[in-house]
Design an enzyme around this catalytic site. Structure first.
Site, PDB file in Angstrom:
ATOM      1  N   ARG A  22       0.899  -1.230  -0.004  1.00 11.90           N
ATOM      2  CA  ARG A  22      -0.218  -0.026  -0.096  1.00 11.90           C
ATOM      3  C   ARG A  22       0.818   1.162  -0.020  1.00 11.90           C
ATOM      4  O   ARG A  22       1.609   1.401   0.939  1.00 11.90           O
ATOM      5  CB  ARG A  22      -0.946  -0.070   1.273  1.00 11.90           C
ATOM      6  CG  ARG A  22      -1.847  -1.153   1.254  1.00 11.90           C
ATOM      7  CD  ARG A  22      -3.000  -0.882   0.379  1.00 11.90           C
ATOM      8  NE  ARG A  22      -4.046   0.257   0.662  1.00 11.90           N
ATOM      9  CZ  ARG A  22      -5.279   0.685   0.123  1.00 11.90           C
ATOM     10  NH1 ARG A  22      -5.266   0.272  -1.332  1.00 11.90           N
ATOM     11  NH2 ARG A  22      -5.742   1.547   0.491  1.00 11.90           N
ATOM     12  N   VAL A  25      -3.876 -11.809   0.821  1.00 11.90           N
ATOM     13  CA  VAL A  25      -5.139 -12.691   1.020  1.00 11.90           C
ATOM     14  C   VAL A  25      -5.765 -13.160  -0.267  1.00 11.90           C
ATOM     15  O   VAL A  25      -6.324 -12.000  -0.731  1.00 11.90           O
ATOM     16  CB  VAL A  25      -5.996 -12.338   2.182  1.00 11.90           C
ATOM     17  CG1 VAL A  25      -7.039 -13.356   2.199  1.00 11.90           C
ATOM     18  CG2 VAL A  25      -4.927 -12.327   3.336  1.00 11.90           C
ATOM     19  N   ASP A  33     -13.819   2.973   6.669  1.00 12.32           N
ATOM     20  CA  ASP A  33     -14.455   2.654   5.233  1.00 12.32           C
ATOM     21  C   ASP A  33     -15.206   1.470   5.484  1.00 12.32           C
ATOM     22  O   ASP A  33     -14.693   0.422   4.779  1.00 12.32           O
ATOM     23  CB  ASP A  33     -13.340   2.760   4.133  1.00 12.32           C
ATOM     24  CG  ASP A  33     -13.765   2.871   2.885  1.00 12.32           C
ATOM     25  OD1 ASP A  33     -14.941   2.838   2.697  1.00 12.32           O
ATOM     26  OD2 ASP A  33     -12.947   3.186   1.882  1.00 12.32           O
ATOM     27  N   ASN A  87     -14.541  -3.476   0.554  1.00 14.78           N
ATOM     28  CA  ASN A  87     -13.232  -3.480   1.269  1.00 14.78           C
ATOM     29  C   ASN A  87     -12.882  -4.616   1.983  1.00 14.78           C
ATOM     30  O   ASN A  87     -12.004  -4.892   3.034  1.00 14.78           O
ATOM     31  CB  ASN A  87     -13.225  -2.201   2.174  1.00 14.78           C
ATOM     32  CG  ASN A  87     -12.973  -0.767   1.468  1.00 14.78           C
ATOM     33  OD1 ASN A  87     -12.480  -1.027   0.489  1.00 14.78           O
ATOM     34  ND2 ASN A  87     -13.270   0.073   2.002  1.00 14.78           N
ATOM     35  N   ASP A  97      -8.145  -1.554   4.028  1.00 15.27           N
ATOM     36  CA  ASP A  97      -8.344  -0.330   3.744  1.00 15.27           C
ATOM     37  C   ASP A  97      -8.839   0.356   5.148  1.00 15.27           C
ATOM     38  O   ASP A  97      -9.879   0.559   5.411  1.00 15.27           O
ATOM     39  CB  ASP A  97      -9.679   0.045   2.812  1.00 15.27           C
ATOM     40  CG  ASP A  97      -9.021  -0.313   1.317  1.00 15.27           C
ATOM     41  OD1 ASP A  97      -7.847  -0.220   1.101  1.00 15.27           O
ATOM     42  OD2 ASP A  97      -9.933  -0.341   0.392  1.00 15.27           O
ATOM     43  N   GLU A 152      -7.317   3.301   6.176  1.00 16.10           N
ATOM     44  CA  GLU A 152      -6.968   4.833   6.293  1.00 16.10           C
ATOM     45  C   GLU A 152      -8.030   5.724   6.652  1.00 16.10           C
ATOM     46  O   GLU A 152      -7.344   7.048   6.940  1.00 16.10           O
ATOM     47  CB  GLU A 152      -6.747   5.170   4.678  1.00 16.10           C
ATOM     48  CG  GLU A 152      -7.615   5.141   3.774  1.00 16.10           C
ATOM     49  CD  GLU A 152      -7.410   5.380   2.210  1.00 16.10           C
ATOM     50  OE1 GLU A 152      -5.927   5.356   2.145  1.00 16.10           O
ATOM     51  OE2 GLU A 152      -8.281   5.519   1.398  1.00 16.10           O
TER      52      GLU A 152
END
Length: 357
Positions: A67, A124, A226, A231, A244, A246
């Site tokens: 990421r 994954v 999120d 996600n 995710d 963030e």
């Protein structure tokens, strides 16, 4: 189903990234080679994802995902990309809960390696409900599933939120966590419209929040941020990896729940507007609230407020995406900037208090 022009998601050269990643990895795992590098089709417009394999006799993990913070020269969606915070959040969630979070391997905060901070985690395998075209639209695995299979996925997904909120410890802090969260969104909106047309609709949404503030916010919990099925990587219909982080923050439980409810409604409403039935019995608000209450003993409160807040936050992101398209010559600013928000009619109905009735 044409929703909007597909905006570019990166200005970086994948081959150059691969070369620099190989050099970086060799310093940490001598003799290792990077292979199978690819960018997933679902690569987003915030942090970027790079998939690769490590070729080494004794790798920590063979299949990896990286990421990478957004290129600061590419008209980023968010003003700050705190990769260290995401790394620590995923590590802490894995330590304190039983959620399936990919194992994080390395954090690199020096932008010299790849041009921006990044972290590497275990990759994954599985499948993700698509955003483009949305999973509510015909022609994807989730839409083609049986009602029972979707019900299983829904229940397992709400269980993730319940377990995260109940299991992860949160240190006490002074003041209102909800106020801090909303203030951060106000600041984000101000950044989005700096030097550009403002959105009367978004500003009326903030006014509505102020006028209908919850009387009891409850104790803050660790929010995923999120919180949506797009996600999550699923093995069959069971969550295999929660991704995710963030937007993770400490906030009332209902901030996550409102986001889960509304982000599905966004896709469902969009699908119906194009003449398809979508998935009307999937991820319904009342079912989410009921399931969450059964699992946690906490009955969600003020959900009109929190679903409005979710739609408002989503509108700010969409406005930034639209202005990014303008920046790259992919769109023009219309006379009414609110029309850049794909769900402006829904948000207007929420501001008026008529959407859920």
């Amino acid at each position: 189903m044409a929703t909007a022009p597909r905006p570019r998601t990166t200005t970086r050269d994948p081959e150059e990234l691969a070369r620099r990643l190989t050099a970086w990895l060799d310093a940490r795992l001598p003799g290792a080679k990077v292979g199978g590098i690819r960018v997933p089709e679902s690569n987003g417009m915030s942090s970027e994802t790079l998939l690769f394999d490590i070729e080494h006799p004794e790798p920590a993990v063979r299949a990896c995902a990286l990421r990478l913070a957004a290129d600061p020269d590419a008209y980023t969606i968010f003003p700050v990309y705190d990769m260290a915070l995401q790394y620590r959040t995923m590590r802490d969630v894995a330590e304190h809960t039983d959620l399936p979070v990919p194992r994080v391997l390395w954090l690199e905060e020096d932008p010299g390696a790849l041009g921006a901070p990044f972290f590497v985690m275990e990759r994954v395998e599985g499948r993700v409900p698509p955003d483009v075209m949305p999973y509510t639209y015909e022609g994807n695995w989730l839409h083609a599933a049986s009602d029972a299979e979707r019900a299983h996925l829904e229940a397992a997904t709400i269980s993730l939120l319940a377990r995260l909120h109940d299991q992860h410890p949160v240190e006490a802090a002074d003041g209102s966590a909800l106020s801090r969260h909303v203030d951060a969104q106000r600041a984000y909106y101000a950044w989005v419209v700096n030097g550009l047309p403002r959105s009367p609709l978004i500003e009326s949404g903030f006014d509505r929040l102020d006028a209908h503030w919850p009387a009891d916010e409850g104790a803050p919990v660790q929010n995923w941020g999120d919180a949506r099925i797009g996600n999550i990587i699923y093995d069959g219909f069971e969550p295999a990896a929660v991704l995710d982080w963030e937007m993770a923050a400490h906030a009332p439980r209902e901030v996550d729940l409102g986001w889960t409810v509304y982000l599905h409604r966004f896709f469902q409403d969009l699908t119906v507007s194009f003449g398809q039935s979508g998935l009307p019995d999937f991820l319904r608000r009342e079912a989410i609230e009921r399931r969450y209450a059964e699992l946690t003993g906490h009955t969600p409160r003020d959900m009109d407020f929190y679903t409005l807040y979710a739609a408002l936050r989503h509108a700010i992101v969409m406005l930034r995406v639209a202005y990014r398209q303008v920046h790259f010559g992919e769109a023009r600013i219309p006379e009414d900037p609110d029309s850049l928000i794909l769900h402006h009619a829904t948000l207007a109905a929420m501001v008026q208090g008529s959407y859920w009735t």
